[in-house]
Structures are given as structure tokens and as C-alpha cells.
Design an enzyme around this catalytic site. Sequence first.
Site, PDB file in Angstrom:
ATOM      1  N   ASN A   1       0.983  -1.288   0.204  1.00 54.65           N
ATOM      2  CA  ASN A   1       0.090  -0.152   0.056  1.00 54.65           C
ATOM      3  C   ASN A   1       0.961   1.322  -0.039  1.00 54.65           C
ATOM      4  OD1 ASN A   1       0.442   0.798   2.954  1.00 54.65           O
ATOM      5  ND2 ASN A   1      -0.868  -0.822   2.931  1.00 54.65           N
TER       6      ASN A   1
ATOM      7  N   ASP B   1       0.688  -9.067   1.506  1.00 57.47           N
ATOM      8  CA  ASP B   1       1.466  -8.297   1.674  1.00 57.47           C
ATOM      9  C   ASP B   1       1.810  -8.024   3.379  1.00 57.47           C
ATOM     10  OD1 ASP B   1       3.289  -5.703   2.312  1.00 57.47           O
ATOM     11  OD2 ASP B   1       1.520  -4.551   2.689  1.00 57.47           O
TER      12      ASP B   1
ATOM     13  N   GLY C   1      -6.753  -8.199  -5.179  1.00 61.26           N
ATOM     14  CA  GLY C   1      -7.208  -8.594  -3.586  1.00 61.26           C
ATOM     15  C   GLY C   1      -8.396  -7.801  -2.863  1.00 61.26           C
ATOM     16  N   VAL C   2      -7.796  -7.043  -1.766  1.00 65.58           N
ATOM     17  CA  VAL C   2      -8.491  -5.672  -1.363  1.00 65.58           C
ATOM     18  C   VAL C   2      -8.721  -4.421  -2.433  1.00 65.58           C
ATOM     19  CG1 VAL C   2      -8.321  -4.033   0.612  1.00 65.58           C
ATOM     20  CG2 VAL C   2      -7.857  -6.840   0.817  1.00 65.58           C
TER      21      VAL C   2
END
Length: 179
Positions: free
Chosen positions: A30, A40, A129-130
Site C-alpha cells: 500500500n 503483503d 484482492g482488497v
Amino acid sequence: MERTFGKSILEIVQGDITKLPADAIANAANSRLAGGGGVDGAIHRAGGSAIMAELDVIRSRRRGCAPGSAVATTAGKLPAKWVFHAVGPVYESGEKGERDLLGSAYRACLALAEEKHVRTLSFPSISTGVYGYPVREASAIALSTVKAHLEGATCLQKVLFVLFDAGTLAAYEDALRSL
Ligand code: ADP
């Protein structure tokens, strides 16, 4: 599944990116370089605290890492020399420059790979993903960006995409077939 572009191999497999040896491992980071969930978190857990210690130094010198860019650190205890922390875009409407930013995140890692004379580089599926990037579109962008790079002068012998789940693997397989 693999294909050859230029003199290099582009391979896609299902698995955990922290387990497979490579000269460099890309991370879907991020922009605060603060660690997080998903791949991550897995990279920081497996690599140990040396990775965050280097990111702390980088963060003290510059304000994080903008979407579309990447920074390199040690890989700590991972089976690699480097981690390239790439920041992909958060997907909103698809009309906020996401496509360019995603391509740019991959290109930033490929540039770091050339700078550090990396022969094998592995990627996760950045932003899917997120960050919510639809995997069908993201896989086409990821693979075409890497293909274009491998068709030029490169020290990379192999680029490996390590996809965590079967759905993501299937999307990348389709994208690789239609490249
Ligand atoms: P982003 O925030 O960029 O969307 P995520 O980490 O949420 O990043 O997800 C990116 C992709 O990484 C997803 O497909 C997720 O399933 C996958 N992923 C999670 N853990 C791992 C892992 N250990 N190895 C490879 N891929 C992983």
C-alpha cells in the site's frame, strides 16, 4: 503453464509466493508502505522484521510510495534477494486511470529488476484482492505489460506469476492463452 517471449519465459502457477525461490519477489503493497493483509502480510510474516526496518528508512526519506510505483528492500528470510514493493491502484470505476496505474506498478518492478540484474522475478496478482481490480482485466494488463518488457532487451530469464487461488489462476491462464 508457460510461454516464451523474446528469450525469456513467462510462467503462471498456483501457490504461495513466499515459498517459491526467485531473485526478486514483488509485493502488492500500500502507498504508506505500512504492511497489511493479503500477500503483503504474508511477505512480512515470512520475511521477518528486516523488511519493515528497511521500509522505515525509506519512509523517513520520502512520503511512502505513490500508486504505480515501487521500492526495493531486502527479502529478509524469504528465498530471494529482494522484495519489490509495488503499489497498485484501488479500483473505483475503471475510469480513474486504474489501467495505466496497474501497468505502471508492473513496469516499476521490471525496471527495478533490470537495475539490480535480476534473472528470476515473481509477481502476485497486484490489486485484485482488497483493492478490487476485476481479475479478468487485471490479468490481461499484467501479462501484456510483462510480455512487452520481455520482448525488449532484458536480463530477466524468467517471470513467474504466483496466483493464490484457482479462480485467479484460471483468469491468468486465459489471459496468457490469448496474448
Ligand atoms: P491488493 O491490495 O493489491 O488487492 P491483496 O494482497 O489483497 O492485494 O491481493 C492480491 C492477490 O494476492 C490476491 O489474488 C490474493 O489472493 C493474493 N495473495 C494473498 N496471499 C498470497 C500469497 N501468499 N501468495 C500469492 N498471492 C497471495
